[in-house]
Write an enzyme that holds these catalytic residues in place. Structure first.
Site, short mmCIF file in Angstrom:
data_model
loop_
_atom_site.label_atom_id
_atom_site.label_comp_id
_atom_site.label_asym_id
_atom_site.label_seq_id
_atom_site.Cartn_x
_atom_site.Cartn_y
_atom_site.Cartn_z
N GLY A 18 0.81 -1.21 0.00
CA GLY A 18 0.00 0.00 0.00
C GLY A 18 0.84 1.26 0.00
O GLY A 18 1.68 1.45 0.89
N GLY A 20 -0.07 4.55 0.36
CA GLY A 20 -0.76 5.74 0.84
C GLY A 20 0.22 6.62 1.61
O GLY A 20 1.44 6.49 1.48
N PHE A 21 -0.32 7.49 2.46
CA PHE A 21 0.55 8.42 3.19
C PHE A 21 1.55 7.67 4.06
O PHE A 21 2.74 8.00 4.10
CB PHE A 21 -0.30 9.34 4.06
CG PHE A 21 -1.05 10.37 3.29
CD1 PHE A 21 -0.39 11.44 2.71
CD2 PHE A 21 -2.42 10.28 3.09
CE1 PHE A 21 -1.07 12.41 1.99
CE2 PHE A 21 -3.12 11.23 2.37
CZ PHE A 21 -2.44 12.30 1.81
N GLY A 22 1.08 6.61 4.77
CA GLY A 22 1.98 5.88 5.66
C GLY A 22 3.07 5.15 4.90
O GLY A 22 4.25 5.22 5.24
N VAL A 86 -2.72 -7.83 -3.43
CA VAL A 86 -2.33 -8.88 -2.48
C VAL A 86 -3.55 -9.72 -2.15
O VAL A 86 -4.61 -9.19 -1.83
CB VAL A 86 -1.73 -8.27 -1.21
CG1 VAL A 86 -1.42 -9.35 -0.19
CG2 VAL A 86 -0.48 -7.47 -1.55
N GLU A 177 -17.07 18.75 2.65
CA GLU A 177 -16.39 19.39 1.52
C GLU A 177 -17.11 19.10 0.21
O GLU A 177 -17.26 19.98 -0.64
CB GLU A 177 -14.93 18.92 1.49
CG GLU A 177 -14.15 19.47 2.67
CD GLU A 177 -12.78 18.85 2.85
OE1 GLU A 177 -11.92 19.50 3.47
OE2 GLU A 177 -12.55 17.71 2.39
N ASP A 306 -4.42 3.92 8.51
CA ASP A 306 -5.84 3.61 8.72
C ASP A 306 -6.06 2.14 9.04
O ASP A 306 -6.96 1.78 9.80
CB ASP A 306 -6.65 3.94 7.45
CG ASP A 306 -6.81 5.43 7.25
OD1 ASP A 306 -6.21 6.20 8.02
OD2 ASP A 306 -7.54 5.81 6.31
N ALA A 323 -4.58 11.17 7.72
CA ALA A 323 -3.24 11.15 7.14
C ALA A 323 -2.12 11.40 8.16
O ALA A 323 -1.12 10.68 8.16
CB ALA A 323 -3.16 12.16 6.00
#
Lengths: 435, 435
Positions: A18, A20-22, A86, A177, A306, A323
């Site tokens: 993954g 993402g941000f992490g 995966v 938003e 997350d 995030a």
């Protein structure tokens, strides 16, 4: 097939699932570390999720908030990318099963993020539009524009109103938003570009099950967001849940019925899990980890962001799925890997909440800093500046800045091409049928 | 269903089918004319086709070369847009049958443009990738990037080379520009972002049936383009046709076999016709028109651009299928409409060839002006400047300029997201199944 025959190499093989941000923060922090790093992601790009709603509402292009992994890490020699999904983990054999074959690992980091949570409501899962990925945002954009086109040639008022009724479920940042962006579309775009339509026939409804918007934020921020949205003409329904959706009929818990062709689901997320792990490691639909990001009961398997639930006194249900938590966990785990190579023990994770923010619309945002909350134009400037800085890649910052300035001065949303339906009747002639 | 009940209005109803260069030029020129104008297009946006190959090769975003019709004409009060596809014309009743119902007209302009011509080769039509629309360009982009990803995890050399072999059929501007862009991808992107791959395993082949490239241009331009492409490592095969394509095996007329997963078809176009017209009006797969753009044998029906074949001494086969012809015809027909309203007879169309150009790559383009041909860096600057000026909309000019400058200084192609496969296994979770 076996990918990357790691046994022929000397350096330990770190697999990150993954981007993402992490995941990308972890990999960046290991730039010089003696690992062979493989990032697996089913997409070939990182998604800047906080701006997905602007792609959906036509303010930004998909390419402005997505960035190819290979470009992010092109100068990182210990990095490899594998475009695959995966399927299963075999912690006993230290291999993962991917859509492209077996991949052995020495250390495994699960940074799979979260996916839309429909709370088991299949009818809604099939008919609602989620907003967690770029293709979903592009689908939503095309859908909004299709509804406008259909309404503009529809002489039956009830039917036309159902095309012009947009219901957003979930009063978190994404819901707030998105509802704000739709309200701006109604006031800034509709009157100019759809002369056939009456803007008062377009409704934007925001449905929130709890008693207030932006639950994670301060009471002041919630009140401001509510006031902004109502000023913009959004119908906010608090303490209201969605019961059933038989398109176009939406049944709400307040006994109200709405007729809408577009139900946008921003009501919840859950960790994205992978098969093959013991039950204790995945309960609560998040990978259960200790304060060193180690998945409970397993060795050499870690989880961040997350997807990771860290049961601590300060976070009994795990940290918020945002995030900054993912970024801080990615950095901490990277530091712990480096410490481990030197024989030192790592640091337990402590989340530093630097505050949170959400934007509602033009000149309207809310910002919570520790012990201090503010809103309005200045908050909106802060929101824009921080998001520009957080974007990956100089090119994307420039393009986003150009589009934001352009929208600000023209009140326009230019990115309004309907380019989704490759297989439908109005797909251009000759589109490759293999797709 | 009957759309726009025109009999209730006083002004004559002018229906324009197709919003390409000819259609939008015509409508703009009738800004102040006493018509009610309806544009019908199956897309909600105008496509700047000359830059499609840059969308396909990741240099530009789709939104930069597409522009919503409603935005183009937002200040033109006599304009209406109908997002529909046209199924049949009934000239006798003066109505057209659309996917959204019947539409009556007083005057009808067919500006349907052209579509890819496979010359009846069904096998190729099913397997080759055309490049005539934005969705096709996005599909091709995703396809190129998928091939790179597949090659990067493929250990079988023969299979890997078939993923890395890109064959472009057709040596016209589109074929030349696409081959050039692929060659630049190989030299500028592949070595940095695909360390698993050997750039010498990637082939770019350009196949042209005639004896030279850019047939419509000067011999000097053809020679320059050939030299540029060969310098960039493109394998140009002249006097060569494609016989069969059993993916991945491509059989050429020169008895050569190529193994390729990607066959890009830029070998020809034909006028896009509509049913319901007498045979004499549609022979040669173009609407047959007189020098006043009137479709032969019909009243109140006109055709312009690629779809119109004007049989004249100076153009026995009709004019070339290029944007300048469409633009000039759109303007001339608009002037004739205005003249007609004043009881004057219109002007016969005379094509003014202002020259033509094609770009091959960085600092490499060819320009033919009447009696004067040049190439190289200056030609490339001219090409860029003119295309920037021809783009619709200030925002698109700025974004294209930013991306061009960025690519020029970084040698990069940033727009490399694979976002096509909504229905395939690696579509993100939760994508609306209705699509």
């Amino acid at each position: 097939m076996q990918l990357h025959p790691s046994e022929t190499h000397s350096l330990p093989h770190l697999v990150v699932v993954g981007g993402g941000f992490g995941g990308i923060e972890l990999i960046k922090a290991l730039r010089k570390a003696p690992f062979r790093i493989t990032l697996i992601d089913r997409n070939n790009y990182h998604t800047f999720q906080p701006l997905l709603y602007q792609v959906a509402s036509g303010g930004l292009g998909a390419d402005a908030i997505g960035y190819p992994f290979r470009l992010i890490f092109r100068n990182q020699s210990n990095f490899r990318f594998l475009n695959a999904s995966v399927e299963r983990i075999e912690p006993g054999r230290r291999v993962i099963h991917t859509s492209e074959g077996l991949l052995p690992y020495d250390e495994l980091v699960l940074a799979t993020g979260s996916t839309t949570n429909y709370f088991g409501n299949v009818a809604i899962e099939q008919k609602a539009m989620p907003l967690k990925s770029i293709p979903q945002a592009l689908n939503l954009r095309s859908d909004l524009l299709e509804e406008m086109e259909q309404a503009s040639r529809c002489s039956d008022e009830k039917k036309r109103r159902s095309h012009l009724c947009f219901v957003v479920v979930g009063g978190g940042p994404t819901g707030v938003e998105t509802a704000g962006a739709l309200a701006e579309f109604r006031s800034n775009v509709l009157p100019h570009d759809y002369p056939e339509l009456n803007k008062h026939e377009m409704r934007v409804v925001l449905v929130e099950a709890s008693g207030r918007l932006l639950n994670g934020m301060s009471a002041k921020a919630s009140a401001n967001a509510l006031a902004y949205l109502q000023k913009m003409g959004v119908e906010v329904m608090l303490n209201t849940a969605v019961n059933t959706y038989q398109k176009p009929m939406l049944q709400l818990s307040n006994h109200l019925q709405l007729f809408t062709q577009t139900l946008i689901w921003a009501a919840g997320v859950k960790g994205e899990l992978i098969e093959g792990l013991p039950e204790e490691a995945t309960k609560g639909s998040r990978f259960q980890v200790d304060s060193f990001h180690r998945v409970l009961g397993l060795e050499h398997v870690y989880a961040i962001g997350d997807a990771a639930g860290m049961n601590l006194p300060d976070a009994p249900k795990g940290h918020p799925m945002v995030a900054p938590v993912a970024v801080q966990q990615g950095r901490n785990l990277a530091r712990n890997f480096i410490a481990g190579l030197k024989g030192h023990s790592g640091k337990a994770f402590v989340y530093r909440d630097k505050g949170s923010m959400a934007t509602v619309g033009r000149n309207k945002a809310v910002v919570d800093l520790p012990g201090f909350s503010f809103g309005g134009f200045f908050a909106w400037l802060v929101w824009m500046f921080l998001h520009l800085m957080l974007l990956v890649g100089f090119r994307n910052r420039v393009v986003v800045f150009v589009d934001w300035m352009w929208s600000y001065f023209t009140y326009e949303r230019a990115l309004r091409l309907i380019v989704r339906r490759y297989n439908s009747s109005n797909a251009p002639a000759g589109v490759n049928p293999n797709q």
